[in-house]
Enzyme design. Structure first.
Site, mmCIF file in Angstrom:
data_model
loop_
_atom_site.group_PDB
_atom_site.id
_atom_site.type_symbol
_atom_site.label_atom_id
_atom_site.label_comp_id
_atom_site.label_asym_id
_atom_site.label_seq_id
_atom_site.Cartn_x
_atom_site.Cartn_y
_atom_site.Cartn_z
ATOM 1 N N ARG A 34 0.831 -1.218 0.000
ATOM 2 C CA ARG A 34 0.000 0.000 0.000
ATOM 3 C C ARG A 34 0.858 1.257 0.000
ATOM 4 O O ARG A 34 0.574 2.223 0.708
ATOM 5 C CB ARG A 34 -0.924 0.006 1.205
ATOM 6 C CG ARG A 34 -1.936 -1.111 1.164
ATOM 7 C CD ARG A 34 -2.894 -1.003 2.309
ATOM 8 N NE ARG A 34 -3.829 -2.117 2.280
ATOM 9 C CZ ARG A 34 -4.674 -2.373 3.229
ATOM 10 N NH1 ARG A 34 -4.733 -1.597 4.291
ATOM 11 N NH2 ARG A 34 -5.488 -3.400 3.132
ATOM 12 N N CYS A 35 1.876 1.259 -0.797
ATOM 13 C CA CYS A 35 2.854 2.344 -0.840
ATOM 14 C C CYS A 35 2.825 2.981 -2.226
ATOM 15 O O CYS A 35 2.521 2.316 -3.216
ATOM 16 C CB CYS A 35 4.239 1.746 -0.543
ATOM 17 S SG CYS A 35 5.619 2.891 -0.704
ATOM 18 N N GLY A 36 3.175 4.229 -2.309
ATOM 19 C CA GLY A 36 3.277 4.877 -3.605
ATOM 20 C C GLY A 36 4.322 4.233 -4.505
ATOM 21 O O GLY A 36 4.267 4.366 -5.726
ATOM 22 N N LEU A 37 5.268 3.513 -3.901
ATOM 23 C CA LEU A 37 6.314 2.826 -4.668
ATOM 24 C C LEU A 37 5.952 1.382 -5.008
ATOM 25 O O LEU A 37 6.719 0.697 -5.684
ATOM 26 C CB LEU A 37 7.643 2.858 -3.894
ATOM 27 C CG LEU A 37 8.184 4.253 -3.582
ATOM 28 C CD1 LEU A 37 9.447 4.153 -2.720
ATOM 29 C CD2 LEU A 37 8.463 5.040 -4.845
ATOM 30 N N THR A 38 4.786 0.920 -4.568
ATOM 31 C CA THR A 38 4.366 -0.463 -4.799
ATOM 32 C C THR A 38 4.440 -0.878 -6.271
ATOM 33 O O THR A 38 4.798 -2.026 -6.556
ATOM 34 C CB THR A 38 2.965 -0.717 -4.211
ATOM 35 O OG1 THR A 38 3.027 -0.489 -2.801
ATOM 36 C CG2 THR A 38 2.486 -2.132 -4.463
#
Length: 165
Positions: A34-38
């Site tokens: 659930r990360c912007g970098l996922t």
């Protein structure tokens, strides 16, 4: 204790270590769903598919230390990785990468400086450590994409060393 001898546990609860990949180039990455970098999962999987049969593997360590971005249990994480990104590389059990209770592997990896000479704490999700068969470790910060030319060159250099050996 050598870095490859540090005990690990797979996401399925099986004992493992980097010694299982002693003659490979390994990229260790702390991951989160659930990360912007996922979306980096896509490029990690592309590297796995491109270089996996030549002696390379990505190993993902789910981590919930950064803004609670990996809240699920093992089943949730496996399902997300499989269904969303078709992940075929090994995943380990959730690990802490910073702080007093950090995983022993990360205790060692965080001693390695990045390209700017900075060692220490993992900055965020998707920090990458490329471990060559020689034991050399290269560190790449989270916003460095998995297919960055410097990472690819490091992987290819390590794989060339395997062929020469």
């Amino acid at each position: 204790m050598e870095i490859r001898d540090i005990p690990l546990m797979t996401i399925d609860g099986e004992a493992a270590s980097l010694a299982d990949h002693a003659d490979e180039v390994v990229m260790v990455v702390n991951v989160a769903s659930r990360c912007g970098l996922t979306p980096q999962y896509e490029k990690l999987e592309a590297l796995q598919r491109e270089y996996g049969d030549r002696g390379f593997t990505v190993i993902g360590f789910p981590c919930n230390q950064f803004a609670g971005q990996e809240p699920g249990d093992a089943s949730d994480i496996k399902q997300f990785c499989s269904m969303t990104y078709g992940v075929s590389f090994p995943l380990m059990e959730k690990a802490k990468v910073n702080g007093r209770n950090r995983h022993p592997l990360y205790e060692e990896l965080t001693k390695v400086p990045d390209a700017r000479g900075k060692a220490g704490r993992v900055k965020w999700n998707f920090e990458k450590f490329v471990i060559l068969p020689s034991g050399e470790v290269r560190r790449f910060r989270p916003t460095t994409e998995p297919d960055d030319p410097e990472i690819v060159a490091t992987i290819e250099r390590g794989l060339e060393g395997l062929r020469a050996a």
